[in-house]
Motif scaffolding. Structure first.
Motif, PDB file in Angstrom:
ATOM      1  N   ARG A 165       0.835  -1.198   0.000  1.00  0.00           N
ATOM      2  CA  ARG A 165       0.000   0.000   0.000  1.00  0.00           C
ATOM      3  C   ARG A 165       0.868   1.246   0.000  1.00  0.00           C
ATOM      4  N   ILE A 166       0.289   2.346  -0.444  1.00  0.00           N
ATOM      5  CA  ILE A 166       0.952   3.644  -0.383  1.00  0.00           C
ATOM      6  C   ILE A 166      -0.081   4.687   0.023  1.00  0.00           C
ATOM      7  N   GLU A 167       0.312   5.580   0.915  1.00  0.00           N
ATOM      8  CA  GLU A 167      -0.581   6.643   1.377  1.00  0.00           C
ATOM      9  C   GLU A 167      -0.715   7.719   0.304  1.00  0.00           C
ATOM     10  N   ALA A 168      -1.905   8.312   0.207  1.00  0.00           N
ATOM     11  CA  ALA A 168      -2.238   9.205  -0.906  1.00  0.00           C
ATOM     12  C   ALA A 168      -1.275  10.381  -1.036  1.00  0.00           C
ATOM     13  N   GLY A 169      -0.883  10.996   0.085  1.00  0.00           N
ATOM     14  CA  GLY A 169       0.038  12.126   0.009  1.00  0.00           C
ATOM     15  C   GLY A 169       1.402  11.729  -0.511  1.00  0.00           C
ATOM     16  N   ASN A 170       1.918  10.598  -0.055  1.00  0.00           N
ATOM     17  CA  ASN A 170       3.183  10.098  -0.583  1.00  0.00           C
ATOM     18  C   ASN A 170       3.047   9.714  -2.052  1.00  0.00           C
ATOM     19  N   ALA A 171       1.898   9.138  -2.421  1.00  0.00           N
ATOM     20  CA  ALA A 171       1.680   8.780  -3.820  1.00  0.00           C
ATOM     21  C   ALA A 171       1.718  10.008  -4.717  1.00  0.00           C
ATOM     22  N   SER A 172       1.242  11.138  -4.190  1.00  0.00           N
ATOM     23  CA  SER A 172       1.230  12.363  -4.997  1.00  0.00           C
ATOM     24  C   SER A 172       2.627  12.904  -5.260  1.00  0.00           C
ATOM     25  N   ARG A 173       3.634  12.372  -4.565  1.00  0.00           N
ATOM     26  CA  ARG A 173       5.023  12.811  -4.766  1.00  0.00           C
ATOM     27  C   ARG A 173       5.787  11.883  -5.712  1.00  0.00           C
ATOM     28  N   THR A 174       5.126  10.869  -6.233  1.00  0.00           N
ATOM     29  CA  THR A 174       5.821   9.934  -7.126  1.00  0.00           C
ATOM     30  C   THR A 174       5.901  10.419  -8.565  1.00  0.00           C
ATOM     31  N   GLN A 175       5.052  11.367  -8.942  1.00  0.00           N
ATOM     32  CA  GLN A 175       4.897  11.838 -10.325  1.00  0.00           C
ATOM     33  C   GLN A 175       4.173  10.804 -11.191  1.00  0.00           C
ATOM     34  N   LEU A 176       3.502   9.870 -10.570  1.00  0.00           N
ATOM     35  CA  LEU A 176       2.709   8.873 -11.286  1.00  0.00           C
ATOM     36  C   LEU A 176       1.222   8.990 -10.968  1.00  0.00           C
ATOM     37  N   LEU A 177       0.888   9.864 -10.031  1.00  0.00           N
ATOM     38  CA  LEU A 177      -0.491  10.031  -9.602  1.00  0.00           C
ATOM     39  C   LEU A 177      -1.147  11.175 -10.368  1.00  0.00           C
ATOM     40  N   ASP A 178      -2.380  10.978 -10.783  1.00  0.00           N
ATOM     41  CA  ASP A 178      -3.187  12.095 -11.273  1.00  0.00           C
ATOM     42  C   ASP A 178      -3.672  12.845 -10.036  1.00  0.00           C
ATOM     43  N   VAL A 179      -3.090  14.004  -9.789  1.00  0.00           N
ATOM     44  CA  VAL A 179      -3.335  14.705  -8.534  1.00  0.00           C
ATOM     45  C   VAL A 179      -4.776  15.192  -8.436  1.00  0.00           C
ATOM     46  N   SER A 180      -5.477  15.286  -9.551  1.00  0.00           N
ATOM     47  CA  SER A 180      -6.874  15.717  -9.520  1.00  0.00           C
ATOM     48  C   SER A 180      -7.811  14.586  -9.122  1.00  0.00           C
ATOM     49  N   THR A 181      -7.508  13.361  -9.544  1.00  0.00           N
ATOM     50  CA  THR A 181      -8.382  12.229  -9.249  1.00  0.00           C
ATOM     51  C   THR A 181      -7.926  11.419  -8.044  1.00  0.00           C
ATOM     52  N   GLY A 182      -6.643  11.536  -7.677  1.00  0.00           N
ATOM     53  CA  GLY A 182      -6.104  10.734  -6.584  1.00  0.00           C
ATOM     54  C   GLY A 182      -5.862   9.286  -6.954  1.00  0.00           C
ATOM     55  N   GLU A 183      -5.778   8.988  -8.252  1.00  0.00           N
ATOM     56  CA  GLU A 183      -5.538   7.624  -8.729  1.00  0.00           C
ATOM     57  C   GLU A 183      -4.286   7.600  -9.602  1.00  0.00           C
ATOM     58  N   TRP A 184      -3.697   6.391  -9.730  1.00  0.00           N
ATOM     59  CA  TRP A 184      -2.573   6.258 -10.659  1.00  0.00           C
ATOM     60  C   TRP A 184      -3.026   6.683 -12.060  1.00  0.00           C
ATOM     61  N   SER A 185      -2.178   7.441 -12.730  1.00  0.00           N
ATOM     62  CA  SER A 185      -2.505   7.932 -14.069  1.00  0.00           C
ATOM     63  C   SER A 185      -2.016   6.940 -15.119  1.00  0.00           C
ATOM     64  N   PRO A 186      -2.909   6.338 -15.911  1.00  0.00           N
ATOM     65  CA  PRO A 186      -2.451   5.432 -16.971  1.00  0.00           C
ATOM     66  C   PRO A 186      -1.475   6.118 -17.925  1.00  0.00           C
ATOM     67  N   ALA A 187      -1.687   7.399 -18.215  1.00  0.00           N
ATOM     68  CA  ALA A 187      -0.799   8.103 -19.134  1.00  0.00           C
ATOM     69  C   ALA A 187       0.603   8.247 -18.552  1.00  0.00           C
ATOM     70  N   LEU A 188       0.704   8.546 -17.256  1.00  0.00           N
ATOM     71  CA  LEU A 188       2.016   8.693 -16.630  1.00  0.00           C
ATOM     72  C   LEU A 188       2.708   7.342 -16.454  1.00  0.00           C
ATOM     73  N   LEU A 189       1.941   6.303 -16.112  1.00  0.00           N
ATOM     74  CA  LEU A 189       2.533   4.964 -16.016  1.00  0.00           C
ATOM     75  C   LEU A 189       3.101   4.550 -17.363  1.00  0.00           C
ATOM     76  N   ASP A 190       2.392   4.836 -18.428  1.00  0.00           N
ATOM     77  CA  ASP A 190       2.855   4.491 -19.765  1.00  0.00           C
ATOM     78  C   ASP A 190       4.087   5.305 -20.142  1.00  0.00           C
ATOM     79  N   LEU A 191       4.079   6.593 -19.813  1.00  0.00           N
ATOM     80  CA  LEU A 191       5.194   7.463 -20.166  1.00  0.00           C
ATOM     81  C   LEU A 191       6.489   7.005 -19.504  1.00  0.00           C
ATOM     82  N   PHE A 192       6.403   6.615 -18.224  1.00  0.00           N
ATOM     83  CA  PHE A 192       7.605   6.190 -17.502  1.00  0.00           C
ATOM     84  C   PHE A 192       7.834   4.682 -17.585  1.00  0.00           C
ATOM     85  N   GLY A 193       6.915   3.961 -18.195  1.00  0.00           N
ATOM     86  CA  GLY A 193       7.086   2.517 -18.330  1.00  0.00           C
ATOM     87  C   GLY A 193       7.002   1.778 -17.009  1.00  0.00           C
ATOM     88  N   ILE A 194       6.116   2.206 -16.131  1.00  0.00           N
ATOM     89  CA  ILE A 194       5.953   1.564 -14.827  1.00  0.00           C
ATOM     90  C   ILE A 194       4.706   0.683 -14.875  1.00  0.00           C
TER      91      ILE A 194
END
Length: 456
Positions: A165-194
């Protein structure tokens, strides 16, 4: 929680601190354990995930020594942010180094994606920069494919409870979270290959966040009911929406509740309990570490550097500590550290004063980029330097209110975990009439440090 204690664990860059906090919000016991930091190459800053966990267990064992197990009701956890951790999905053992938040080895990953910087900023709320976790996670996965990854909070939650698990505030510092929705961003995961399968699930900052496994001694069976990033936890501890919070540590975090006010600062999630509270933040890579660097250079202690600075003028010397580039508000990861204004009369006191002034100037840069502040709420180890606090008040022209209580990150985690309201008191530093100096010479020094590329 009046009938039991809250154990607060603050896992920081250089040490883990534990506080035992009463239902009245009073600290009754404390302990700490150091965490080694290694610098194997220029720009590389790493730690060991096993040593981080060991420091948590050592500090907790010391803090709880002799305390009846039934007396502790819940655990609150605050952690260093952005650092990237990788571990084996079969064995649960660390599979590579922890890349610290100051680590720069993800710079090439960012450079390869520079054309997508605007999209990254829009979705994540963060500038494309190797300080954040995404580029570091990509670097680690290139060397340890099919592993699990996360930040320090998710590593500790996994190790202590078995849940990824990861806490939402820490997740927002990964650069993989859509900060507006609070969910992992498929576009950012694809861009970084995660791969999404490597990432932890996102959870709120408070609630049922897992129970410590039986194998962990005095922590066994304790429920973890709050997790926060360390800077977020300090903001929570201040308990005020007035002014700007500045945590003066190895680096500095300048944060205020509300959305980001411009491209020079970040949009982040302060906490989600359960709804997200957004905040604007600017990060400074080197503040307390600048003073430590000057102390080592001079063959003395940070206390002596502070004493030298107290009785000296910088005499026009400016130290821009871009040891790993400059973060907010410049976001130039190719900036280089500079010392300007040297003369044959420059000696240790001038260099010491320039180091202390560099901390205050960098904070002022970020506060001004945020549109100013009515006051500064200060916490962190470097706030013990009265000279720094007074310089800060003079540069910004607003009061600086220094929390008299130490360990605000741990206290913030305890407050959220146990529903406590710690009573904080402050020392106040007022700007002195006519003391504010021109900041133009500092800005000239920063321009010399910036790379030939346009700062981002």
């Amino acid at each position: 929680m009046a009938d039991g204690f809250v154990l607060a664990i603050d896992q920081g860059t250089s040490a883990t601190k534990c506080l035992l906090v009463s239902g009245a919000g009073e600290v009754v016991r404390s302990a700490s354990a150091p965490v080694p930091i290694r610098y194997p190459r220029p720009g590389w800053v790493e730690q060991d995930a096993g040593e981080i966990l060991d420091s948590v267990l050592a500090a907790a064992a010391e803090c709880l020594d002799g305390v009846p197990p039934a007396a502790v009701r819940v655990v609150g956890l605050s952690t260093q942010r952005e650092s990237a951790v990788v571990w084996d999905r079969r064995t649960g053992k660390p599979a590579g180094p922890v890349l610290g938040w100051q680590d720069q080895r993800g710079r090439e990953v960012c450079d390869e994606r520079r054309e997508h910087a605007a999209v990254v900023r829009k979705l994540s709320g963060l500038p494309l920069d190797p300080m954040f976790s995404a580029a570091k996670l990509r670097w680690l996965l290139d060397r340890t494919p099919d592993a699990l990854v996360g930040t320090v909070d998710s590593w500790l939650l996994y190790a202590l409870t078995g849940d990824h698990r990861i806490e939402a505030g820490n997740a927002s510092r990964t650069q993989l979270l859509d900060v507006s929705t609070g969910e992992w961003s498929p576009a950012l995961l694809d861009l970084f290959g995660i791969p999404a399968s490597a990432l932890p699930s996102i959870v709120p900052s408070s609630g049922d966040l897992g129970t410590v496994l039986p194998s962990f001694g005095p922590l066994a069976g304790l429920p973890i009911t709050a997790v926060l990033g360390d800077s977020h936890a300090a903001l929570y501890a201040h308990g005020s929406t007035d002014g700007v919070k500045v945590t003066y540590g190895t680096g500095s975090s300048v944060m205020k509740l509300g959305d980001s006010t411009g491209p020079a600062v970040c949009r982040t999630i302060a906490w989600a309990s359960p709804n997200p509270a957004h905040a604007a933040e600017g990060n400074i890579r080197s503040s307390g570490s600048t003073v430590a660097w000057v102390a080592e250079l001079l063959g003395t202690t940070t206390e002596h550097v502070a004493a030298l600075a107290a009785d000296a003028s910088s005499d026009g010397v400016h130290l821009v500590p871009a040891f790993g580039g400059l973060a907010a508000p410049w976001w130039d990861d190719a900036a280089t550290g500079t010392i300007s204004g040297l003369t044959l009369g420059t000696r240790a006191p001038q260099l010491a004063r320039a180091a202390v002034e560099s901390v205050a100037h960098q904070v002022a840069d970020v506060v001004e980029a945020m549109g100013g502040a009515s006051c500064v709420l200060a916490d962190g180890g470097a706030t013990g330097n009265d000279v720094l606090m007074q310089i800060q008040a003079d540069l910004l022209g607003v009061p600086v209110r220094r929390a008299r209580t130490a360990n605000l990150s741990a206290l913030g985690a305890a407050a959220l975990a146990g529903g406590l309201s710690p009573a904080l008191t402050y020392d106040e530093f007022l700007p002195r009439p006519g003391a504010a100096e021109s900041r133009s010479a500092w800005r000239d020094a920063v321009r010399r440090a910036l790379s030939s590329q346009e700062s981002r």
